[in-house]
Enzyme design. Structure first.
Site, PDB file in Angstrom:
ATOM      1  CD  GLU A 188      -3.639   1.439  -4.726  1.00 48.16           C
ATOM      2  OE1 GLU A 188      -2.765   1.237  -5.875  1.00 48.16           O
ATOM      3  OE2 GLU A 188      -3.688   0.639  -3.947  1.00 48.16           O
ATOM      4  CD  GLU A 257       1.392   1.888  -5.663  1.00 44.74           C
ATOM      5  OE1 GLU A 257       0.832   0.713  -6.247  1.00 44.74           O
ATOM      6  OE2 GLU A 257       1.350   1.775  -4.462  1.00 44.74           O
TER       7      GLU A 257
END
Length: 849
Positions: A188, A257
């Site tokens: 991320e 995710e």
């Protein structure tokens, strides 16, 4: 005559066959590559369903069961982060034992016949302490985290290479015959890389090159990294990823995710995500070209010890996942997703053979078709509006509830609609044992408690003095949550502050996360930050005496930051100012720059009180509702196999240990806001604040105690209580499945298991309601409610509507009682027609014994 080193012929044959078997099972790897549509395993495109399980958030004794339940739920892949600070708590000193036995976990995944995705990072976020970075990194000269910085890159490469080498030595990569088909580098970073300027780009290019150079034989991914360089696959994280597009036409559309819920913070309400919305998001992703999707989390588990990040992340990391914190199946989430996975897999051959063609048959409607030249055809019909619609498709009419997707594996018949749940609902309950009673009872805590007082202020030989106020994280290196700031100051008789001692105020400012102020050995007041703002500022009325006064400030952390640009530079502790203020006369004395004495951690930590050793007091009477006390008792484990919890109602804040193992920080006095909870409609976009429960109540009262940590009797429970509580109020509890229900309408599709049925009668029989006891040794013992017609309400609160068939209860009882599972057709042919022309449904509530 046979020499003694010769092997008899039958034994020689056994040895030869054994060698062949070993070669067959360990020597033949698979080739994992990718193209624009999917991952290819040995040249075959695959539609894959994955789920996250973090090995340190459960125990090795739980792993095999969690993995098997994941497989039974339709998963192909288990995904986990690798937690650097857990594995290398001290530089060059490694820990891969117990809950950190990564190799064992990956091997269990492979033994179950599943693939693994190893997200090395080594930054993980994960609401984990310091984002997974070890604190000692911070002290390396010249280091800057997650940027083009040579000291950081050297450490990152060293740890990443160590993990890769471990996996290679155990032959765990798919290229070696093992289960690992993917690895991830960084995590991320694209969310925050703009903060790092031009160095971010060169850092990402370096990370990609470094990872590829380790030659794992499987693809690497970077999530949330739109500029991930080839051959790294960039992937999506979020509640919805159907609109995500990879940064190259040569890369597949992957979702690393899909948040099954959200994490819980101390001081927050409990988030949850309706399964109808989660299933909608998954179906939309596969509808629009996705072929790899991962649930974060599939099992969330527990933040044992001091592993939570945040700060203020709770001990529970349940995440509203299909497998709950205790490892039990959460219904209907697990079952409905299992049906969804089966429905998607029915389409797999068409999905991987061609690109989708999508059209819009109306407002907020999309029809996507996968059709091959050989006649294969699968379709998805989506209604991404919030109101129900009827869709005409291929000459047939289909009803689509708002915010739903219907899956048609043959472009004609509906295998599943994401808003129509065939799976049963199970409502679990915690059955409490008496907090008092016979200490020899197998299901109660002992009523006999002993204790030790934690000294206020400086009590250890390692204390030191410094002028001014020190930042906490750099001072403690996170060896403890606690740092004492201690000061002795003399107040002269003529000091203006003493003109009205009751109006003297101690002003303290801290970067967080909480503090307790003691004046002359007595607790004067406390302050705490929250998940939105960790800083603390308090003004505490204090009484000062002529002469010497002591001010002892206990500063504490509640999990170090784990997310955001430069999160590693966020400080904690009492950085000031610290002042004494006379309200009547306006006099202010700034104490910040004086000579303070510091103590890292508690005396009880130094003595190892968490193990239960040392001399504990039993007389005089047990002190309660007093700060800084260590408590100890013994207990016997509840009988059976149900998961165990401790209810900490009555306690304030602290940490607890069972047989020397930390079950985490407890904080039942941290209560969620009274507003924000309401009935949650799954229709419409989900966010982490949309669906909340438990408003106005403690964020967490129940704390998981793994069964493998307790013996049948003679267990030791130790608590350190910071602010005051009554340990005699706490109780053991076991989590049990109390109620199970199902509610199926005439418009529901057939159970997906019947899709391949060759029986025309079965295919025409219509929807079926099914019930199954959660545990193998249970049978359905009673039917608490059964109604066919227009029943109302939800599981646990069903009621009859105006239309009801009088035969329903007896039919359901006959079909179900005494059996572990049962199925009843939700149709008039089975249950009669109490009201012609009215849409009907069957609702049943049952219990097992």
């Amino acid at each position: 005559m046979r020499g003694r080193d010769q092997i008899p012929q039958p034994q020689l044959l056994v040895v030869f066959l054994s060698v062949l078997l070993t070669l067959a099972t360990t020597s033949y790897g698979v080739n994992v590559t990718y193209d624009n549509r999917a991952l290819l395993i040995d040249g075959k495109r695959r539609v894959l369903v994955s789920g996250s399980i973090h090995y340190p958030r459960s125990t090795p004794e739980m792993w095999a069961d969690l993995i098997q339940k994941s497989k039974d739920g339709g998963l192909d892949v288990i995904e986990t982060y690798v937690f650097w600070n857990a594995h290398e708590p001290v530089q060059n000193q490694y820990n891969f034992e117990g809950r950190y036995d990564l190799v064992k976990f990956i091997k269990l995944v492979g033994e179950a016949g599943l693939y693994a995705h190893l997200r090395i990072g080594p930054y993980v976020c994960a609401e984990w302490n310091y984002g997974g970075f070890p604190l000692w990194l911070h002290s390396i000269p010249g280091i800057k985290f997650r940027t083009d910085n040579e000291p950081f890159k050297a450490e990152m490469r060293r740890f990443t290479a160590k993990i890769v080498d471990m996996m290679k030595q155990e032959k765990l990569y798919a290229s070696q015959g093992g289960p690992i088909i993917l690895s991830q580098i960084e995590n991320e970073y694209g969310n925050i890389d703009s903060s790092y300027g031009p160095a971010a780009k060169s850092y990402i290019n370096w990370a990609a090159s470094m990872a590829v150079s380790l030659d794992t034989g499987v693809p690497w991914v970077m999530c949330q990294q739109a500029d991930a360089p080839d051959p790294i696959i960039n992937t999506c994280n979020g509640f919805y990823c159907d609109q995500f597009t990879p940064n190259s036409k040569n890369k597949p559309k992957m979702w690393t995710e899909n948040w099954s819920g959200w994490f819980l913070s101390f001081g927050g309400a409990v988030p949850y995500r309706p399964v109808e919305d989660l299933a909608f998001a998954v179906a939309r992703f596969y509808q629009l070209g996705g072929t790899f999707q991962n649930y974060y989390m599939y099992h969330g588990g527990t933040n044992f010890g001091r592993s939570t990040g945040g700060p203020f992340i709770s001990t529970s990391y349940d995440y509203d996942a299909p497998l709950d914190e205790y490892g039990l199946i959460r219904q209907p989430k697990w079952g409905h997703l299992k049906d969804l996975h089966k429905s998607i897999k029915l389409c797999e051959e068409a999905l991987v053979a061609t690109d989708p063609v999508t059209s819009s048959p109306g407002q907020n409607l999309e029809a996507t078709v996968y059709k091959t030249g050989t006649g294969l055809c699968s379709a998805f019909l989506a209604n991404f509006g919030t109101s129900d619609k009827t869709v005409n498709f291929n000459g047939n009419s289909y009803n689509l509830p708002g915010w739903s997707v219907s899956i048609l594996p043959d472009c004609k018949n509906v295998a599943l609609n994401t808003a129509k749940i065939n799976s049963m609902t199970v409502i679990p309950s915690f059955v409490h044992q008496s907090p008092k009673g016979d200490a020899d009872s197998a299901d109660s805590l002992s009523s006999s408690w002993s204790w030790i007082n934690e000294p206020v202020g400086i009590s250890k030989n390692g204390a030191f003095m410094k002028p001014g106020l020190l930042e906490q994280i750099n001072t403690t290196a996170d060896k403890s949550d606690y740092l004492w700031y201690s000061l002795s100051t003399v107040i002269k008789d003529n000091e203006p502050l003493l003109e009205d001692g009751s109006q003297t105020v101690l002003h303290v400012e801290s970067l967080g996360h909480a503090l307790h102020a003691f004046v002359n050995g007595k607790l004067a007041g406390s302050g705490t930050g929250n998940a939105g703002n960790a800083k603390v500022a308090v003004e505490i009325p204090v009484t000062l005496l002529p002469g010497k006064n002591t001010i002892d400030l206990l500063s504490l952390t509640a999990g170090l930051p784990n997310y955001g640009a430069f999160f590693d530079l966020k400080g904690a502790g009492i950085t000031g100012p610290v002042k004494l203020k006379g309200l009547e006369n306006g006099t202010t004395v700034d104490l910040s720059a004086l000579q303070w004495t510091y103590q890292i951690g508690l005396k009880g930590e130094e003595l190892g009180l968490s193990s239960g050793n040392s001399q504990w007091a039993t007389l005089p009477a047990l002190p309660t509702k007093q700060p800084l006390i260590w408590y100890k008792t013994s207990f016997n484990a509840p009988a059976g196999d149900d998961p165990i919890a401790i209810d900490f109602t009555g306690m304030g804040k602290g940490e607890a240990w069972v047989n020397g193992q930390s079950i985490g920080r407890y904080w039942p006095t941290n209560v969620s806001p009274t507003s924000g909870c309401s009935n949650c409609n799954y229709r419409g976009s989900y966010s982490s604040s949309k669906c909340l429960k438990n408003c106005g109540k403690p964020s967490q009262t129940l704390y998981h105690v793994p069964r493998s940590w307790v013996e049948s009797s003679g267990n030791t429970l130790v608590l350190f209580e910071e602010i005051g509580g009554d340990p005699t109020q706490i109780a053991l509890a076991t989590k049990q499945s109390a109620i199970m229900c199902s509610h199926v309408s005439e418009s529901h599709p057939l159970p997906v298991d019947m899709w391949s049925s060759n029986s025309e009668a079965e295919r025409k029989a219509g929807p079926v309601l099914s019930l199954e006891c959660p545990f193998p040794n249970q049978v359905i013992s009673s039917i608490k409610f059964a109604s066919f017609g227009t029943p109302r309400g939800t599981c646990g609160s069903f009621s009859h509507g105006q239309c009801r068939s009088p035969r329903t209860l007896s039919i359901v009882q006959k079909a179900c009682i005494g059996s572990r599972s049962c199925s009843i057709g939700a149709s008039t042919s089975t249950l009669g027609d109490p009201c012609r022309g009215v849409a009907k449904s069957l609702a049943v509530e049952a219990s097992c014994a």
